[in-house]
Design a protein around this motif. Structure first.
Motif, PDB file in Angstrom:
ATOM      1  N   THR A 183       0.585   4.057  -2.842  1.00  0.00           N
ATOM      2  CA  THR A 183       0.334   5.466  -2.501  1.00  0.00           C
ATOM      3  C   THR A 183       1.329   6.373  -3.202  1.00  0.00           C
ATOM      4  OG1 THR A 183      -0.534   4.826  -0.328  1.00  0.00           O
ATOM      5  CG2 THR A 183       0.172   7.115  -0.611  1.00  0.00           C
ATOM      6  N   GLU A 184       2.593   5.917  -3.259  1.00  0.00           N
ATOM      7  CA  GLU A 184       3.625   6.683  -3.962  1.00  0.00           C
ATOM      8  C   GLU A 184       3.302   6.792  -5.444  1.00  0.00           C
ATOM      9  OE1 GLU A 184       7.191   8.848  -3.586  1.00  0.00           O
ATOM     10  OE2 GLU A 184       6.355   7.607  -1.990  1.00  0.00           O
TER      11      GLU A 184
ATOM     12  N   LYS B  23       0.326   6.548  -6.867  1.00  0.00           N
ATOM     13  CA  LYS B  23      -0.880   7.356  -7.083  1.00  0.00           C
ATOM     14  C   LYS B  23      -0.604   8.839  -6.885  1.00  0.00           C
ATOM     15  CE  LYS B  23      -4.069   3.641  -5.761  1.00  0.00           C
ATOM     16  NZ  LYS B  23      -5.045   3.153  -4.760  1.00  0.00           N
ATOM     17  N   ASP B  24       0.261   9.169  -5.928  1.00  0.00           N
ATOM     18  CA  ASP B  24       0.589  10.580  -5.699  1.00  0.00           C
ATOM     19  C   ASP B  24       1.251  11.196  -6.925  1.00  0.00           C
ATOM     20  OD1 ASP B  24      -0.454  10.454  -3.190  1.00  0.00           O
ATOM     21  OD2 ASP B  24       1.464  10.197  -2.162  1.00  0.00           O
ATOM     22  N   HIS B  25       2.027  10.394  -7.662  1.00  0.00           N
ATOM     23  CA  HIS B  25       2.692  10.888  -8.864  1.00  0.00           C
ATOM     24  C   HIS B  25       1.900  10.579 -10.132  1.00  0.00           C
ATOM     25  CE1 HIS B  25       6.154  10.717  -6.020  1.00  0.00           C
ATOM     26  NE2 HIS B  25       6.517  11.806  -6.662  1.00  0.00           N
ATOM     27  N   GLU B  26       0.665  10.062  -9.930  1.00  0.00           N
ATOM     28  CA  GLU B  26      -0.236   9.750 -11.049  1.00  0.00           C
ATOM     29  C   GLU B  26       0.363   8.730 -12.015  1.00  0.00           C
ATOM     30  OE1 GLU B  26      -1.481  13.352 -12.912  1.00  0.00           O
ATOM     31  OE2 GLU B  26      -2.687  13.989 -11.198  1.00  0.00           O
TER      32      GLU B  26
ATOM     33  N   ASN C  20       0.820  -1.215   0.000  1.00  0.00           N
ATOM     34  CA  ASN C  20       0.000   0.000   0.000  1.00  0.00           C
ATOM     35  C   ASN C  20       0.853   1.263   0.000  1.00  0.00           C
ATOM     36  OD1 ASN C  20      -2.339  -1.526   0.029  1.00  0.00           O
ATOM     37  ND2 ASN C  20      -2.580  -1.439   2.266  1.00  0.00           N
ATOM     38  N   SER C  21       1.998   1.218   0.671  1.00  0.00           N
ATOM     39  CA  SER C  21       2.877   2.392   0.677  1.00  0.00           C
ATOM     40  C   SER C  21       3.438   2.650  -0.717  1.00  0.00           C
ATOM     41  CB  SER C  21       4.009   2.195   1.681  1.00  0.00           C
ATOM     42  OG  SER C  21       4.855   1.123   1.286  1.00  0.00           O
ATOM     43  N   HIS C  22       3.779   1.567  -1.448  1.00  0.00           N
ATOM     44  CA  HIS C  22       4.247   1.731  -2.824  1.00  0.00           C
ATOM     45  C   HIS C  22       3.126   2.279  -3.711  1.00  0.00           C
ATOM     46  CE1 HIS C  22       7.989  -0.029  -1.827  1.00  0.00           C
ATOM     47  NE2 HIS C  22       7.622  -1.303  -1.859  1.00  0.00           N
TER      48      HIS C  22
ATOM     49  N   LYS D 243      -3.508   4.453 -11.462  1.00  0.00           N
ATOM     50  CA  LYS D 243      -4.864   4.883 -11.116  1.00  0.00           C
ATOM     51  C   LYS D 243      -5.737   3.665 -10.850  1.00  0.00           C
ATOM     52  CE  LYS D 243      -4.773   9.322 -13.530  1.00  0.00           C
ATOM     53  NZ  LYS D 243      -5.475  10.202 -14.507  1.00  0.00           N
TER      54      LYS D 243
END
Length: 362
Positions: A325-326, A328-331, A321-323, A334
């Protein structure tokens, strides 16, 4: 009384100012986003920009002609072992090439276009060595031992051997040199530390002279004191030309244009290179699944976790999940739902671009 009246007016003005700011801040904020802006297509924007008429052409031509009086001085400084660094507003490509074609006819010239995205420096050094060898053969001033030494093809020699030949302490003619013209020595293909140190070593060779141009105000930060004064030995010249960067600008994406596939791949590559090897491997698993199952909506999170766990890329769901999230934050990744209502992960990049990106992160 006048003073008190002035204080009251000033106090009233200040109170009204902060009251207006308070009312303005309490109003409803706009729901518009930057992503809602309809940006023009890059090809269309380039076509329009190419049709812009250049102004003051006569003045620019006259300015370039005025620099011709410096050519003899530049040649003298090159013969004395210095390098020439041209700076100032405007493209200096025409100026440097005119100087090379008119004033450096007695020596060989090799040109490097630093505004390109990637440059093979060793290939350039091989070319310089071949040009120098041809010059020595023409002048017939090379010792017999040295001629036999360079019979080995330059393409099979190491960089150290090539630089040793260019330094050529056993070559009789010290005035025999090859001039290396570098357009935009601060360009994207030469901006890294390794390339700059390699160029500095080339510039310090006895039979190489360097003429370069810079356009970035922070370009001198690429060099330390030794490189500037000992290896490059720059003579700085302020030669603004005010000429448009037509050739140099072709290889850069336009700011007002929508990002094309090449720019998307480059951006994604830069982001992935900043992540850990395990994160890159997780992205690779997702990308390979997407290429193999192009018809699917994406890859379920549970499937991604199972594969990554089997390959020892993650130790728990929390790590995965941490990967994600990284990503998704940089798009880079999706989420969307498939026909069964299950959330699936997908990479919003064209298949051919995604395949190239996976090759880059190796």
């Amino acid at each position: 009384m006048d003073l008190n009246d002035g204080d009251e007016d000033e106090f009233g003005f200040s109170r009204n100012y902060f009251l207006a700011k308070e009312l303005g801040g309490s109003s409803r904020k706009s729901a518009r986003k930057l992503s809602d802006i309809n940006i023009v297509d890059e090809q269309e924007l380039r076509a329009v920009s190419a049709g812009i008429v250049t102004k003051h052409e006569n003045e620019i031509t006259s300015l370039l002609k005025s620099y011709k009086s410096l050519y003899s001085k530049w040649v003298f400084e090159l013969r004395c072992g210095f390098g020439l660094l041209m700076y100032g507003f405007g493209s200096k490509k025409v100026l440097l090439e005119d100087f090379a074609s008119t004033a450096l006819t007695d020596s060989g010239v090799v040109v490097i276009n630093g505004y390109l995205q990637s440059i093979n420096i060793k290939h350039a050094v091989i070319t310089i060595a071949e040009v120098l060898k041809d010059q020595l053969k023409t002048k017939r001033r090379t010792p017999t031992g040295n001629i036999s030494k360079v019979q080995q093809p330059f393409s099979s020699q190491s960089m150290d051997d090539l630089l040793t030949f260019l330094d050529g302490s056993d070559i009789d003619d010290n005035n025999c040199f090859v001039c290396l013209i570098i357009h935009n020595i601060d360009g994207p293909g030469l901006r890294d530390c390794e390339s700059q140190h390699c160029l500095a070593r080339i510039a310090s060779c006895r039979h190489v002279r360097m003429v370069a141009s810079i356009d970035n105000v922070n370009a001198p930060l690429l060099w330390n004191k030794k490189m500037i004064h000992t290896q490059f030995s720059w003579c700085w010249y302020h030669v603004p030309t005010f000429a448009p960067y037509k050739v140099e600008g072709i290889f850069f994406p336009l700011i007002l244009a929508s990002g094309g596939t090449a720019q998307s791949a480059k951006t994604a590559s830069i982001v992935l290179q900043s992540l850990t090897p395990n994160a890159q491997s997780v992205f690779r698993v997702l990308g390979e699944h997407q290429l193999a199952h192009a018809e699917d909506e994406g890859m379920p999170v549970s499937s991604l976790y199972t594969i990554c766990r089997e390959r020892f890329l993650v130790s728990s769901q929390m790590t995965l999940n941490s990967h994600l999230t990284e990503f998704k934050d940089h798009e880079l990744v999706k989420t969307r739902r498939n026909a069964d209502g299950q959330d699936c992960l997908y990479i919003p990049i064209a298949p051919e671009v995604l395949e190239k990106l996976l090759q880059e992160i190796g």
